[in-house]
Design a protein around this motif. Structure first.
Motif, PDB file in Angstrom:
ATOM      1  N   GLY A 177     -56.850  64.211   2.289  1.00  0.00           N
ATOM      2  CA  GLY A 177     -56.989  62.772   2.147  1.00  0.00           C
ATOM      3  C   GLY A 177     -58.134  62.353   1.252  1.00  0.00           C
ATOM      4  O   GLY A 177     -58.366  61.155   1.077  1.00  0.00           O
ATOM      5  N   GLY A 178     -58.845  63.326   0.689  1.00  0.00           N
ATOM      6  CA  GLY A 178     -59.870  62.996  -0.285  1.00  0.00           C
ATOM      7  C   GLY A 178     -61.300  63.148   0.168  1.00  0.00           C
ATOM      8  O   GLY A 178     -62.230  62.858  -0.605  1.00  0.00           O
ATOM      9  N   VAL A 179     -61.534  63.589   1.400  1.00  0.00           N
ATOM     10  CA  VAL A 179     -62.906  63.871   1.830  1.00  0.00           C
ATOM     11  C   VAL A 179     -63.373  65.121   1.103  1.00  0.00           C
ATOM     12  O   VAL A 179     -62.703  66.160   1.145  1.00  0.00           O
ATOM     13  N   THR A 185     -56.427  67.683   7.057  1.00  0.00           N
ATOM     14  CA  THR A 185     -56.026  66.304   6.780  1.00  0.00           C
ATOM     15  C   THR A 185     -57.135  65.561   6.048  1.00  0.00           C
ATOM     16  O   THR A 185     -56.877  64.824   5.085  1.00  0.00           O
ATOM     17  N   ALA A 186     -58.371  65.746   6.491  1.00  0.00           N
ATOM     18  CA  ALA A 186     -59.500  65.100   5.810  1.00  0.00           C
ATOM     19  C   ALA A 186     -59.592  65.551   4.359  1.00  0.00           C
ATOM     20  O   ALA A 186     -59.764  64.734   3.447  1.00  0.00           O
ATOM     21  N   ALA A 246     -50.089  60.443   0.043  1.00  0.00           N
ATOM     22  CA  ALA A 246     -49.977  59.441   1.104  1.00  0.00           C
ATOM     23  C   ALA A 246     -51.238  59.428   1.968  1.00  0.00           C
ATOM     24  O   ALA A 246     -51.737  58.357   2.348  1.00  0.00           O
ATOM     25  N   ALA A 247     -51.762  60.615   2.291  1.00  0.00           N
ATOM     26  CA  ALA A 247     -52.979  60.697   3.092  1.00  0.00           C
ATOM     27  C   ALA A 247     -54.159  60.081   2.350  1.00  0.00           C
ATOM     28  O   ALA A 247     -54.987  59.363   2.939  1.00  0.00           O
ATOM     29  N   ARG A 248     -54.227  60.319   1.063  1.00  0.00           N
ATOM     30  CA  ARG A 248     -55.313  59.744   0.258  1.00  0.00           C
ATOM     31  C   ARG A 248     -55.210  58.219   0.240  1.00  0.00           C
ATOM     32  O   ARG A 248     -56.221  57.516   0.343  1.00  0.00           O
ATOM     33  N   LEU A 267     -58.639  58.834   9.168  1.00  0.00           N
ATOM     34  CA  LEU A 267     -57.660  59.903   8.949  1.00  0.00           C
ATOM     35  C   LEU A 267     -57.628  60.883  10.118  1.00  0.00           C
ATOM     36  O   LEU A 267     -56.677  61.658  10.253  1.00  0.00           O
ATOM     37  N   LEU A 268     -58.666  60.833  10.951  1.00  0.00           N
ATOM     38  CA  LEU A 268     -58.680  61.712  12.120  1.00  0.00           C
ATOM     39  C   LEU A 268     -57.441  61.472  12.983  1.00  0.00           C
ATOM     40  O   LEU A 268     -56.896  62.412  13.568  1.00  0.00           O
TER      41      LEU A 268
END
Length: 287
Positions: free
Chosen positions: A137-139, A133-134, A250-252, A32-33
């Motif tokens: 995205g679920g981090v 973003t991380a 979408a990021a996840r 995701l980076l």
């Protein structure tokens, strides 16, 4: 610098500027980076002078993939490389920036690419994009983790020539910084052209009219959707909160798909080297 002994106690192991216990490893250790990096480019382009410096000095139009690779390799080196590798990478970037000049699109005045304001804008856009973003995205990152990440990244800011005392180092400080910077931002012709190019870049040979282009456009759309509402509105898009939900989902999905890949595809050689040194020192980082 994080130095530990190897498991057998025979040799010291240089774990770099951050080390496996850092938030920086957790944020920078997944694919995701790259999405966060694209998001940062959309943000950075809204600063007229910063964008002019890129447009007048960068090869991003003629060699976009090489430029993206070099940027990603630099971030990986600073994060997962040894302390010496990180410092040498920073010195190389400072040397390149020191020689570059640009012309202000409004006043026509010449400026240095390594002006503190430009370096600070670039740094803040990057680290805020990486961690947001991380997180979306679920981090799993707490508010305290996010603030710790920003504090850790002061080391990266110093590498490019910034005084750490002049760099926002918490979520609250970055929110204040963005609010203060917004009157200086604008969608210039260069910024609009750069954004269009990010959606429709020159593809590597043989991939121009294949599903790869559609895949890239989808990733670029996710990166754009992850922008704060005020930035999307600058580009003439909608900044409604409902759009944030779709971008986060979408990021996840991208993160889950990337997590299913074998390690050799999930991590670059530099990241794998850092993980190997960590294991040699008795750590078991899960990225």
């Amino acid at each position: 610098m994080d130095v530990a002994k190897s498991v057998d106690g025979s040799t010291p192991v240089d774990l770099g500027l951050f080390g496996p216990g850092s938030v920086s490893w957790r944020v920078h250790g997944n694919l995701l980076l790259a999405v966060g990096g694209l998001r940062a480019l959309f943000l950075q382009a809204l600063h007229p002078r910063a964008m002019a410096g890129v447009a007048q000095n960068s090869d991003f139009r003629t060699d976009p993939w090489g430029r993206l690779y070099r940027t990603g390799d630099y971030v990986a080196t600073v994060t997962f490389g040894t302390s010496d590798e990180a410092r040498r990478a920073g010195a190389k970037v400072r040397g390149i920036h020191r020689r570059l000049r640009g012309h202000d699109p409004y006043s026509g005045a010449e400026f240095r690419v390594d002006e503190p304001e430009l370096l600070r804008w670039t740094h803040v856009c990057e680290v805020e994009s990486f961690v947001s973003t991380a997180r979306r995205g679920g981090v799993r990152l707490t508010d305290a983790d996010v603030d710790r990440y920003y504090t850790e990244q002061l080391r990266a800011a110093e590498l490019v020539g910034l005084d750490p005392g002049t760099v926002p180092a918490s979520a609250a400080e970055i929110a204040e910084y963005y609010a203060a910077m917004q009157p200086r931002l604008a969608l210039t012709r260069d910024a609009a052209a750069a954004a269009a190019f990010l959606f429709w870049p020159t593809m590597p040979r043989g991939l121009g009219y294949t599903p790869a282009r559609g895949g890239w456009m989808g990733i670029a759309a996710v990166a754009f959707g992850l922008l704060p509402g005020w930035a999307r509105r600058r580009y003439g898009g909608l900044g409604l909160p409902v759009g944030d939900v779709g971008a986060s989902l979408a990021a996840r999905s991208l993160r889950l798909a990337a997590g299913a890949l074998p390690e050799r595809y999930r991590h670059s050689p530099r990241v794998r080297d850092g993980l190997q040194r960590a294991r040699l020192a008795g750590h078991d980082p899960r990225l």
